[in-house]
Scaffold this active site. Sequence first.
Site, mmCIF file in Angstrom:
data_model
loop_
_atom_site.group_PDB
_atom_site.id
_atom_site.type_symbol
_atom_site.label_atom_id
_atom_site.label_comp_id
_atom_site.label_asym_id
_atom_site.label_seq_id
_atom_site.Cartn_x
_atom_site.Cartn_y
_atom_site.Cartn_z
ATOM 1 N N HIS A 103 0.831 -1.205 0.000
ATOM 2 C CA HIS A 103 0.000 0.000 0.000
ATOM 3 C C HIS A 103 0.863 1.251 0.000
ATOM 4 O O HIS A 103 1.990 1.252 0.488
ATOM 5 C CB HIS A 103 -0.978 0.008 1.176
ATOM 6 C CG HIS A 103 -0.327 -0.140 2.519
ATOM 7 N ND1 HIS A 103 0.042 -1.349 3.028
ATOM 8 C CD2 HIS A 103 0.040 0.790 3.441
ATOM 9 C CE1 HIS A 103 0.601 -1.177 4.209
ATOM 10 N NE2 HIS A 103 0.617 0.118 4.483
ATOM 11 N N HIS A 105 0.669 5.370 1.068
ATOM 12 C CA HIS A 105 -0.030 6.391 1.856
ATOM 13 C C HIS A 105 0.015 7.711 1.093
ATOM 14 O O HIS A 105 1.105 8.173 0.719
ATOM 15 C CB HIS A 105 0.671 6.628 3.192
ATOM 16 C CG HIS A 105 0.694 5.452 4.109
ATOM 17 N ND1 HIS A 105 -0.159 5.326 5.186
ATOM 18 C CD2 HIS A 105 1.475 4.348 4.129
ATOM 19 C CE1 HIS A 105 0.113 4.202 5.833
ATOM 20 N NE2 HIS A 105 1.103 3.581 5.210
HETATM 21 P P1 5GP Z 1 1.711 0.579 7.366
HETATM 22 O O1 5GP Z 1 1.569 -0.930 7.202
HETATM 23 O O2 5GP Z 1 2.133 1.258 6.106
HETATM 24 O O3 5GP Z 1 2.592 0.943 8.508
HETATM 25 O O4 5GP Z 1 0.326 1.193 7.740
HETATM 26 C C1 5GP Z 1 -0.896 0.547 7.700
HETATM 27 C C2 5GP Z 1 -1.968 1.605 7.713
HETATM 28 O O5 5GP Z 1 -3.219 0.963 7.657
HETATM 29 C C3 5GP Z 1 -1.969 2.495 8.963
HETATM 30 O O6 5GP Z 1 -1.867 3.851 8.563
HETATM 31 C C4 5GP Z 1 -3.310 2.190 9.626
HETATM 32 O O7 5GP Z 1 -3.890 3.339 10.185
HETATM 33 C C5 5GP Z 1 -4.131 1.636 8.483
HETATM 34 N N1 5GP Z 1 -5.123 0.641 8.882
HETATM 35 C C6 5GP Z 1 -4.931 -0.388 9.749
HETATM 36 N N2 5GP Z 1 -6.056 -1.124 9.862
HETATM 37 C C7 5GP Z 1 -6.980 -0.556 9.054
HETATM 38 C C8 5GP Z 1 -8.344 -0.866 8.753
HETATM 39 O O8 5GP Z 1 -8.937 -1.826 9.253
HETATM 40 N N3 5GP Z 1 -8.972 -0.043 7.863
HETATM 41 C C9 5GP Z 1 -8.349 1.028 7.285
HETATM 42 N N4 5GP Z 1 -9.079 1.767 6.438
HETATM 43 N N5 5GP Z 1 -7.067 1.360 7.562
HETATM 44 C C10 5GP Z 1 -6.386 0.579 8.426
#
Ligand code: 5GP
Length: 140
Positions: A103, A105
């Site tokens: 993903h 951001h």
């Molecule tokens: P990363 O893996 O890049 O550190 O971040 C994962 C992102 O996913 C975080 O910014 C977190 O807030 C978001 N996130 C985690 N769980 C969920 C979810 O169930 N729904 C959504 N829409 N975002 C999520």
Amino acid sequence: MTTYDPNNIFAKILRGELPCEKVYEDEHTFAFMDIMPRADGHVLVIPKNPSRNLLDADPQDLERAIATVQKLARAVKAGMNADGITLQQFNESAGGQVVFHLHFHILPRWEGVSLRPHTGAMAAKEDLQRHAQAIRAALK
Ligand code: 5GP
């Protein structure tokens, strides 16, 4: 584990098993509001095909994802009336990754405004809906 886990949260969102505030979808990519936004209007873009992150992704999936990232970055900047955009992408735990489906951001930025810290606090549903609506409108 460095293989793809089909039960990660974003895979469940893609299969419709968990809810999300969707802002965009096409044949190969999907975009939705981050539930714990580090800025108002924080959007996540994911490819539909499975990969853990940048390191194992198919280059064609990356191409398609980055084209959607550009489309959404423009809409987020316009819809959220932002001055700029920060793009973040984390790989493996040591790289800051928490959810193991590739993903990107997209974070709208305003002059002089810092990103919020990671507090684990979920945004109010109405706020996510309002920001998503502004971004969807800017996509048209
Ligand atoms: P990363 O893996 O890049 O550190 O971040 C994962 C992102 O996913 C975080 O910014 C977190 O807030 C978001 N996130 C985690 N769980 C969920 C979810 O169930 N729904 C959504 N829409 N975002 C999520």
